[in-house]
Design an enzyme around this catalytic site. Structure first.
Site, mmCIF file in Angstrom:
data_model
loop_
_atom_site.group_PDB
_atom_site.id
_atom_site.type_symbol
_atom_site.label_atom_id
_atom_site.label_comp_id
_atom_site.label_asym_id
_atom_site.label_seq_id
_atom_site.Cartn_x
_atom_site.Cartn_y
_atom_site.Cartn_z
ATOM 1 N N GLU A 124 -31.249 -1.720 2.116
ATOM 2 C CA GLU A 124 -30.770 -2.496 0.960
ATOM 3 C C GLU A 124 -30.930 -1.617 -0.272
ATOM 4 O OE1 GLU A 124 -32.832 -6.014 -0.387
ATOM 5 O OE2 GLU A 124 -30.964 -6.896 -1.088
ATOM 6 N N ALA A 135 -33.748 -8.008 -8.260
ATOM 7 C CA ALA A 135 -35.105 -7.456 -8.428
ATOM 8 C C ALA A 135 -35.200 -6.014 -7.940
ATOM 9 C CB ALA A 135 -36.115 -8.326 -7.690
ATOM 10 N N HIS A 187 -25.339 -7.437 -3.891
ATOM 11 C CA HIS A 187 -25.674 -6.794 -5.180
ATOM 12 C C HIS A 187 -24.399 -6.204 -5.778
ATOM 13 C CE1 HIS A 187 -30.074 -7.240 -5.146
ATOM 14 N NE2 HIS A 187 -29.930 -7.224 -3.837
ATOM 15 N N ARG A 224 -10.710 -20.341 -9.986
ATOM 16 C CA ARG A 224 -9.848 -19.206 -10.317
ATOM 17 C C ARG A 224 -10.540 -17.865 -10.096
ATOM 18 N NH1 ARG A 224 -7.432 -21.916 -15.649
ATOM 19 N NH2 ARG A 224 -9.656 -22.070 -15.998
ATOM 20 N N ASP A 245 -35.291 -21.039 0.814
ATOM 21 C CA ASP A 245 -36.647 -21.406 0.398
ATOM 22 C C ASP A 245 -36.656 -22.500 -0.663
ATOM 23 O OD1 ASP A 245 -35.614 -19.994 -1.718
ATOM 24 O OD2 ASP A 245 -37.311 -18.625 -1.935
ATOM 25 N N GLY A 246 -35.473 -23.076 -0.959
ATOM 26 C CA GLY A 246 -35.407 -24.117 -1.971
ATOM 27 C C GLY A 246 -35.430 -23.568 -3.389
ATOM 28 N N HIS A 248 -34.014 -19.933 -4.077
ATOM 29 C CA HIS A 248 -32.909 -18.975 -4.239
ATOM 30 C C HIS A 248 -31.536 -19.626 -4.167
ATOM 31 C CE1 HIS A 248 -36.012 -15.947 -3.657
ATOM 32 N NE2 HIS A 248 -35.147 -15.051 -4.068
ATOM 33 N N ASP A 270 -35.980 -12.548 3.202
ATOM 34 C CA ASP A 270 -36.058 -11.633 2.049
ATOM 35 C C ASP A 270 -37.506 -11.579 1.541
ATOM 36 O OD1 ASP A 270 -35.112 -9.777 0.224
ATOM 37 O OD2 ASP A 270 -34.283 -11.258 -1.157
ATOM 38 N N LEU A 303 -36.096 -13.563 -10.122
ATOM 39 C CA LEU A 303 -36.631 -13.818 -8.782
ATOM 40 C C LEU A 303 -36.832 -12.491 -8.057
ATOM 41 C CD1 LEU A 303 -34.558 -16.881 -7.485
ATOM 42 C CD2 LEU A 303 -36.966 -16.847 -8.145
HETATM 43 ZN ZN LIG Z 1 -31.427 -8.169 -2.478
#
Ligand SMILES: [Zn+2]
Length: 391
Positions: A124, A135, A187, A224, A245-246, A248, A270, A303
C-alpha cells in the site's frame, strides 16, 4: 506446519448452503471429510478462518518493523480468527518498503508458529496520490518500470494499491495483473471514467481488480460525479475491501456496497500496531497516533488505520443486517479468491484446515491454522472443548 493427528469437530458447519449440523474431519492439515450430524451441538459455529488482505499491524507489531513485528501481528490476529493475512506496508522511503517486503518473504517460507499464514504482502503505497494520503506519510512515488522490476523480483507481493491517475499507472497495473498480483484502486483522486478504464484493462488481462478500503481516501458517490467508489461498485468483477469498524464507513454505505456487489465485498481490518492493546499512544508509519475506543487518529484528527479485528468486523456485518453465511463469505472466501488463494476460504474436503469456531454470540472460541490449533478460549467450568475429540 501441519499436524498428522486426526481431529474431529462437531457443531454447526457453515457450508455453502448455510449453517448445517455436522462433523468435520481434519488430518494432515487438511479437511478430509464433512458429514451431516443432526445431533451436533447447536451453540458451536464452525466457519472457515478469516482472510484479511489489508492489515498493517496488531499486538504491538507492525509490518514495517520486519520479522518481530510480523510475528506479533500474525499471532494477535490469529487469536481473533484470522488464519491468513497479507502484512501491509505503508508509504515510506523506498528502501524501507523493500526491507519490509523482504522480511515478509523470509517469514512466508518459515511460517509463524501460533500465527496466521502469511502467503504474501500487500504493497500500500508509494504508488498513490499525494493529494489523497489519508494517514499515509508523504513519500509517494510513480510506478516506474525500474521500481516494478524490483518488486516483481522479490515475488512476495500478492496485492498492490495503485492510484490510476499516476503517470505509468495503466502499464504498471497490467504488469502486476499478469504477475498474478491483485490491483487495488485506492488513495486516488481519479474520476470514475479513469478508474473504469483501468479496471477494464486489468480484467482484459485476466487479472484481479479491487477497491482498497472502499469509500476511504477516495471520496464518495454523487449522481454526476460517481468517483472511484461508484466506478468500483458498478464494475462487474472488482472486489471491494471495506473497513467495517463503525468508524471508517457508515453502515448504510456498507449496505449500499453489499446491495451493489453482494458477492464482491470483502471485510478487512486495516489494523495498525495498537490493535489488541486498548487505549493509549501508538504510531503508524513514523507518525504519532492516539487510540480511544474504536478511534485511531493522527494529531490533526485524520483516521489512522483501525484497531479492528476480523471477528469484530464479522459481528458488525451481522449487526448491520447481513446474514451470517454472506458475512462469512465476505470474511473468507471472497478475499481468498481475490488474491488467488484457492486452497482455503470454505469448508470443503481437500482444502486447508483453516478454521474458526464461534459461540452463539459470534465470539471466537478456537482457531486452527493448517490443522494446528493456535488459539483456545478458556470457558470457565469446562474441562475440555465441547465437541472436540482426538481419537
Ligand atoms: Zn490506506
Amino acid at each position: 506446519m501441519t499436524s498428522t493427528e486426526p481431529t474431529v469437530l462437531r457443531g454447526q458447519l457453515l457450508l455453502p448452503g448455510g449453517l448445517t449440523p455436522g462433523t468435520l474431519h481434519v488430518q494432515g492439515g487438511h479437511i478430509t471429510a464433512v458429514t451431516l450430524d443432526p445431533a451436533a451441538p447447536t451453540d458451536r459455529l464452525i466457519l472457515p478462518g478469516f482472510v484479511d488482505t489489508h492489515v498493517h499491524g496488531g499486538g504491538g507489531g507492525d509490518t514495517m518493523d520486519g520479522r518481530e513485528g510480523l510475528i506479533r501481528l500474525a499471532r494477535l490476529h490469529a487469536r481473533c480468527g484470522t488464519t491468513t493475512l497479507l502484512p501491509t506496508t505503508i508509504t515510506n522511503p523506498w528502501a524501507r518498503v523493500m526491507d519490509a517486503l523482504r522480511a515478509v518473504a523470509d517469514l512466508r517460507r518459515q511460517g509463524v508458529p501460533g500465527g496466521a499464514d502469511l502467503p504474501g504482502a500487500h504493497l500500500e503505497g508509494p504508488f498513490i496520490s499525494a493529494q489523497r494520503l489519508g494517514a499515509q506519510p508523504p513519500f509517494t512515488l510513480d510506478p516506474t518500470p525500474d521500481r516494478l522490476d524490483e518488486i516483481l523480483r522479490l515475488d512476495v507481493v500478492r496485492a498492490v494499491t495503485l492510484a490510476p491517475e499516476l503517470p505509468g499507472a495503466t502499464a504498471a497495473a497490467l504488469r502486476f495483473a499478469r504477475a498474478g498480483i491483485r490491483v487495488g484502486v485506492g488513495h486516488t483522486r481519479a474520476d470514475a471514467d479513469t478508474v473504469s478504464g483501468l479496471l477494464a484493462a486489468v480484467h482484459a488481462s485476466g487479472g484481479q481488480a479491487a477497491a482498497t478500503h472502499l469509500f476511504n481516501a477516495m471520496g464518495g458517490v454523487e449522481g454526476r460525479a460517481p468517483g472511484p467508489a461508484g466506478a468500483l461498485m458498478s464494475d462487474p468483477l472488482a472486489t471491494l475491501e471495506i473497513i467495517l469498524d463503525g468508524v471508517h464507513v457508515h453502515d448504510t454505505a456498507f449496505r449500499l456496497a453489499c446491495a451493489a456487489a453482494p458477492d464482491r465485498v470483502m471485510l478487512i481490518t486495516d489494523a495498525m500496531r495498537a490493535a489488541g492493546l486498548g487505549d493509549g499512544q501508538s504510531e503508524l508509519g513514523g507518525q504519532p497516533v492516539t487510540v480511544r475506543g474504536p478511534l485511531a487518529t493522527l494529531p490533526d484528527g485524520t483516521l489512522a488505520g483501525s484497531v479492528l479485528t476480523m471477528d469484530a468486523a464479522l459481528r458488525h456485518a451481522v449487526a448491520a443486517g447481513i446474514p451470517l453465511p454472506q458475512a462469512s463469505r465476505m470474511a473468507s472466501l471472497t478475499p481468498a479468491r481475490s488474491v488467488g488463494l484457492h486452497d482455503r476460504g470454505e469448508l470443503r474436503v481437500g482444502l486447508r484446515a483453516d478454521l474458526v469456531t464461534l459461540d452463539a454470540a459470534l465470539e471466537v472460541q478456537d482457531v486452527w491454522v493448517g490443522g494446528q490449533r493456535v488459539h483456545h478460549t478458556h470457558v470457565p467450568g469446562a474441562t475440555h472443548t465441547p465437541g472436540t475429540r482426538t481419537p
